[in-house]
Design a protein around this motif. Structure first.
Motif, PDB file in Angstrom:
ATOM      1  N   SER A 126       2.851  13.146 -14.266  1.00 35.91           N
ATOM      2  CA  SER A 126       1.539  13.706 -15.390  1.00 35.91           C
ATOM      3  C   SER A 126       1.817  15.601 -15.043  1.00 35.91           C
ATOM      4  O   SER A 126       1.553  15.821 -16.123  1.00 35.91           O
TER       5      SER A 126
ATOM      6  N   SER B 187       0.933  -1.323  -0.046  1.00 30.67           N
ATOM      7  CA  SER B 187      -0.005  -0.143  -0.090  1.00 30.67           C
ATOM      8  C   SER B 187       0.860   1.362  -0.091  1.00 30.67           C
ATOM      9  O   SER B 187       0.986   2.178  -0.232  1.00 30.67           O
TER      10      SER B 187
ATOM     11  N   ARG C  29       3.770   1.156  -1.270  1.00 28.41           N
ATOM     12  CA  ARG C  29       4.809   1.586  -2.149  1.00 28.41           C
ATOM     13  C   ARG C  29       3.876   1.972  -3.747  1.00 28.41           C
ATOM     14  O   ARG C  29       3.653   3.244  -4.408  1.00 28.41           O
ATOM     15  N   MET C  30       2.404   1.369  -3.086  1.00 24.45           N
ATOM     16  CA  MET C  30       1.142   2.359  -4.124  1.00 24.45           C
ATOM     17  C   MET C  30       1.229   4.031  -4.169  1.00 24.45           C
ATOM     18  O   MET C  30       1.087   4.489  -5.156  1.00 24.45           O
ATOM     19  N   ASP C  31       1.334   3.939  -2.641  1.00 27.99           N
ATOM     20  CA  ASP C  31       0.453   5.248  -2.128  1.00 27.99           C
ATOM     21  C   ASP C  31       1.440   6.265  -3.728  1.00 27.99           C
ATOM     22  O   ASP C  31       1.728   6.806  -3.853  1.00 27.99           O
ATOM     23  N   THR C  32       2.837   5.837  -3.126  1.00 32.51           N
ATOM     24  CA  THR C  32       4.206   6.824  -3.775  1.00 32.51           C
ATOM     25  C   THR C  32       4.184   6.754  -5.292  1.00 32.51           C
ATOM     26  O   THR C  32       4.414   7.590  -5.317  1.00 32.51           O
ATOM     27  N   LEU C  33       4.103   5.151  -5.368  1.00 31.31           N
ATOM     28  CA  LEU C  33       3.928   5.337  -7.123  1.00 31.31           C
ATOM     29  C   LEU C  33       2.854   6.729  -7.727  1.00 31.31           C
ATOM     30  O   LEU C  33       2.925   7.054  -8.872  1.00 31.31           O
ATOM     31  N   SER C  34       1.788   6.586  -7.182  1.00 30.11           N
ATOM     32  CA  SER C  34       0.469   7.140  -7.840  1.00 30.11           C
ATOM     33  C   SER C  34       1.223   8.839  -7.195  1.00 30.11           C
ATOM     34  O   SER C  34       0.493   9.824  -7.899  1.00 30.11           O
ATOM     35  N   THR C  35       2.370   8.857  -6.384  1.00 35.46           N
ATOM     36  CA  THR C  35       2.475   9.895  -6.671  1.00 35.46           C
ATOM     37  C   THR C  35       3.250  10.705  -7.376  1.00 35.46           C
ATOM     38  O   THR C  35       3.281  11.870  -7.862  1.00 35.46           O
ATOM     39  N   ARG C  36       4.523   9.659  -7.869  1.00 38.21           N
ATOM     40  CA  ARG C  36       5.438  10.090  -8.427  1.00 38.21           C
ATOM     41  C   ARG C  36       4.403  10.297 -10.106  1.00 38.21           C
ATOM     42  O   ARG C  36       4.916  10.918 -10.725  1.00 38.21           O
ATOM     43  N   ILE C  37       3.803   9.444 -10.598  1.00 40.39           N
ATOM     44  CA  ILE C  37       2.422   9.490 -11.372  1.00 40.39           C
ATOM     45  C   ILE C  37       2.257  10.688 -12.074  1.00 40.39           C
ATOM     46  O   ILE C  37       2.404  11.095 -13.158  1.00 40.39           O
ATOM     47  N   ASP C  38       1.832  11.310 -10.729  1.00 39.19           N
ATOM     48  CA  ASP C  38       0.870  12.215 -10.651  1.00 39.19           C
ATOM     49  C   ASP C  38       1.774  13.494 -10.618  1.00 39.19           C
ATOM     50  O   ASP C  38       2.054  14.197 -11.519  1.00 39.19           O
TER      51      ASP C  38
END
Length: 150
Positions: free
Chosen positions: A88, A74, A76-85
């Protein structure tokens, strides 16, 4: 009857059974309750209890490990989501910058095309003027070089 033949009376048959060996084999004693059987049953019960406890603690340990992995996943997914944002946002900014630069380049190319067209028109006009002037001069030279006709 002879003395060697057993009598048929019930009292004689009761005497034929051997007497009990000890007082522990008295009435109410169960023969399967021997010490070896008791130890084996207790050992089996302890083994089964140990296996059950091992299974319970193993499941508990796996659940704890799965929970830890879930929390890590979870995070790591939050970190990845932040990096994707962030990526973007950067791509949107880059797209806007590229679009602005393309518009500027297009305007500059249009201006350069207009300027080049004007210069080409000027050059063409000057060449036409030079061509007519040269033609006029060549005509004068021919007239001077040609003998005069009377």
């Amino acid at each position: 009857m002879t003395s060697n033949t057993p009598s048929m009376s019930p009292e004689a048959q009761v005497q034929a059974t051997p007497p009990p060996l000890s007082s522990s084999n008295g009435p109410g004693r169960r023969p399967w309750l021997e010490p070896a059987v008791v130890v084996a049953v207790i050992g089996l019960a302890v083994t089964i209890l140990g296996l059950l406890l091992s299974i319970v603690f193993g499941i508990y340990g796996m659940n704890a490990h799965i929970d830890a992995l879930g929390a890590d996943l979870s995070a790591r997914m939050d970190t990845l989501s932040t990096r994707i944002d962030d990526l973007s946002t950067r791509m949107d900014a880059l797209g806007s910058d590229l679009s602005a630069r393309m518009d500027t380049l297009s305007a500059r190319m249009d201006a350069l095309g207009s300027d080049l067209s004007a210069r080409m028109d000027t050059l063409s006009a000057r060449m036409d003027a030079l061509g007519s002037d040269l033609s006029a001069r060549i005509d004068k030279v021919y007239q001077l070089l040609l003998p005069k006709q009377l």
